[in-house]
Motif scaffolding. Structure first.
Motif, PDB file in Angstrom:
ATOM      1  N   TYR A 146       0.876  -1.098  -0.125  1.00 20.64           N
ATOM      2  CA  TYR A 146      -0.011   0.094  -0.163  1.00 20.64           C
ATOM      3  C   TYR A 146       0.960   1.163  -0.009  1.00 20.64           C
ATOM      4  O   TYR A 146       0.572   2.126  -0.445  1.00 20.64           O
ATOM      5  N   THR A 147       1.990   1.316   0.747  1.00 17.79           N
ATOM      6  CA  THR A 147       3.010   2.405   0.850  1.00 17.79           C
ATOM      7  C   THR A 147       3.535   2.594  -0.470  1.00 17.79           C
ATOM      8  O   THR A 147       3.674   3.716  -1.066  1.00 17.79           O
ATOM      9  N   ARG A 148       3.744   1.491  -1.219  1.00 14.84           N
ATOM     10  CA  ARG A 148       4.328   1.674  -2.627  1.00 14.84           C
ATOM     11  C   ARG A 148       3.534   2.138  -3.503  1.00 14.84           C
ATOM     12  O   ARG A 148       3.933   2.872  -4.396  1.00 14.84           O
ATOM     13  N   LEU A 149       2.239   1.910  -3.432  1.00  8.54           N
ATOM     14  CA  LEU A 149       1.051   2.723  -4.307  1.00  8.54           C
ATOM     15  C   LEU A 149       0.718   4.101  -3.685  1.00  8.54           C
ATOM     16  O   LEU A 149       0.037   4.479  -4.691  1.00  8.54           O
ATOM     17  N   GLY A 150       1.356   4.507  -2.825  1.00  7.41           N
ATOM     18  CA  GLY A 150       1.062   5.837  -2.564  1.00  7.41           C
ATOM     19  C   GLY A 150       0.340   6.070  -1.419  1.00  7.41           C
ATOM     20  O   GLY A 150      -0.230   7.165  -1.034  1.00  7.41           O
ATOM     21  N   PHE A 151      -0.336   5.060  -0.742  1.00  7.75           N
ATOM     22  CA  PHE A 151      -1.244   5.485   0.377  1.00  7.75           C
ATOM     23  C   PHE A 151      -0.172   5.954   1.669  1.00  7.75           C
ATOM     24  O   PHE A 151       0.836   5.685   1.809  1.00  7.75           O
ATOM     25  N   GLU A 152      -0.811   6.744   2.304  1.00  4.26           N
ATOM     26  CA  GLU A 152      -0.323   7.340   3.502  1.00  4.26           C
ATOM     27  C   GLU A 152      -0.796   6.997   4.854  1.00  4.26           C
ATOM     28  O   GLU A 152      -2.255   6.821   4.828  1.00  4.26           O
ATOM     29  N   ASP A 153      -0.063   7.034   6.033  1.00  2.17           N
ATOM     30  CA  ASP A 153      -0.745   6.440   7.099  1.00  2.17           C
ATOM     31  C   ASP A 153      -1.261   7.498   7.855  1.00  2.17           C
ATOM     32  O   ASP A 153      -1.408   8.774   7.718  1.00  2.17           O
ATOM     33  N   LEU A 154      -2.657   7.209   8.386  1.00  6.97           N
ATOM     34  CA  LEU A 154      -3.588   8.083   9.021  1.00  6.97           C
ATOM     35  C   LEU A 154      -3.464   8.024  10.685  1.00  6.97           C
ATOM     36  O   LEU A 154      -3.080   8.937  11.433  1.00  6.97           O
ATOM     37  N   PHE A 155      -3.645   6.675  10.997  1.00 12.09           N
ATOM     38  CA  PHE A 155      -3.661   6.687  12.582  1.00 12.09           C
ATOM     39  C   PHE A 155      -3.571   5.021  12.623  1.00 12.09           C
ATOM     40  O   PHE A 155      -3.684   4.208  11.863  1.00 12.09           O
ATOM     41  N   LEU A 156      -3.531   4.602  14.025  1.00 12.01           N
ATOM     42  CA  LEU A 156      -3.340   3.286  14.393  1.00 12.01           C
ATOM     43  C   LEU A 156      -4.522   2.643  14.780  1.00 12.01           C
ATOM     44  O   LEU A 156      -5.178   3.259  15.662  1.00 12.01           O
ATOM     45  N   ILE A 157      -4.800   1.322  14.750  1.00 17.12           N
ATOM     46  CA  ILE A 157      -6.160   0.865  15.201  1.00 17.12           C
ATOM     47  C   ILE A 157      -5.523  -0.405  15.986  1.00 17.12           C
ATOM     48  O   ILE A 157      -4.966  -1.378  15.373  1.00 17.12           O
ATOM     49  N   THR A 158      -6.063  -0.326  17.062  1.00 20.47           N
ATOM     50  CA  THR A 158      -5.268  -1.364  18.128  1.00 20.47           C
ATOM     51  C   THR A 158      -6.840  -2.206  18.247  1.00 20.47           C
ATOM     52  O   THR A 158      -7.738  -1.603  18.953  1.00 20.47           O
ATOM     53  N   ASN A 159      -6.859  -3.580  17.916  1.00 21.46           N
ATOM     54  CA  ASN A 159      -7.876  -4.467  18.157  1.00 21.46           C
ATOM     55  C   ASN A 159      -7.876  -5.220  19.503  1.00 21.46           C
ATOM     56  O   ASN A 159      -6.836  -5.875  19.796  1.00 21.46           O
ATOM     57  N   TYR A 160      -8.748  -5.213  20.517  1.00 21.97           N
ATOM     58  CA  TYR A 160      -8.798  -5.652  21.741  1.00 21.97           C
ATOM     59  C   TYR A 160      -9.887  -6.718  22.000  1.00 21.97           C
ATOM     60  O   TYR A 160     -10.890  -6.419  21.351  1.00 21.97           O
TER      61      TYR A 160
END
Length: 243
Positions: free
Chosen positions: A226-240
């Motif tokens: 996804y990073t290689r395709l140009g997607f940028e990080d927004l936030f982290l999701i932690t599943n509990y």
């Protein structure tokens, strides 16, 4: 500074998908500050979520809801800057996994290698095949009934290589956002560039639908693509999950 609109769009797309697929099966519920979707005989969505930050006073209701509906997973969005997830970790919850919410501004369509065939799931036979191969990529089941009840609500695709089903994809649009979900390739067909080809198809579909952004939630396995395709990080999701 993170784009708060993109963060909201990402959460909206994801939670609206959970709500939408559960509704036909009477499996979506809302109570006070929390919502949850739990479909019988399916490992997904089976999520309990909340749109605002929580306090310790909210925990008893969260725990009670999970005890009445075993198997619910609680996604915590890392956007509140309050460390309220500590309440989970100090009260019997454990981390199931972590995902990175990502976004891509859509520009121009991408060239496909045309090695893969994409078939939208619109009948029971394909729904069963999709449901059978999905857990080979992920550690949970999405029931055939979930797909059959939602042909018009979301776009489920079977991905074929040389006429053999080798992967899955789900597209779900909210306004000008295309959510890309469930991108999976069965283990024996990995490392052949197929996941990236599926992503390019999904991006092109989003552009055809006149969307402005593609959004997703990335596991460690897929994030590099996804990073290689140009997607940028927004936030982290932690599943509990409650132990």
């Amino acid at each position: 500074m993170k784009n708060t609109n993109l963060i909201k769009d990402n959460i909206d797309n994801l939670t609206t998908l959970w709500k939408t697929v559960a509704n036909p099966l009477l499996s979506y519920h809302k109570a006070d500050f929390l919502e949850f979707s739990q479909i019988k005989d399916s490992g997904w969505p089976n999520r309990l979520w909340f749109r605002k930050d929580i306090t310790e006073e909210n925990l008893p209701q969260i725990v009670e809801t999970i005890e009445k509906n075993p198997g619910l997973v609680v996604p915590y969005w890392d956007i509140f800057e309050s460390n309220s997830n500590d309440f989970f970790e100090k009260n019997g919850f454990e981390i199931r996994n972590q995902l990175v919410a990502m976004a891509l501004k859509l520009d121009q369509k991408l060239a496909l290698q045309n090695n893969l065939a994409f078939k939208r799931v619109l009948n029971e036979e394909d729904a069963k095949t999709w449901s059978d191969i999905y857990p080979l990529s992920f550690n949970y089941v999405i029931s055939k009934e979930t797909l059959v009840s939602n042909y018009e609500n979301a776009k489920f695709y079977l991905v074929h290589f040389e006429e053999k089903p080798i992967g899955t994809l789900t597209l779900f649009q909210t306004e000008k956002i295309m959510g890309i979900h469930g991108v999976g390739v069965i283990p024996e067909m990995r490392k052949k560039g197929f996941a990236e080809e599926i992503m390019k198809f999904a991006i092109n579909q989003a552009i055809d639908a006149e969307c402005e952004y593609a959004q997703l939630q990335a596991s460690a396995l897929g994030k590099g693509i996804y990073t290689r395709l140009g997607f940028e990080d927004l936030f982290l999701i932690t599943n509990y999950q409650l132990t």
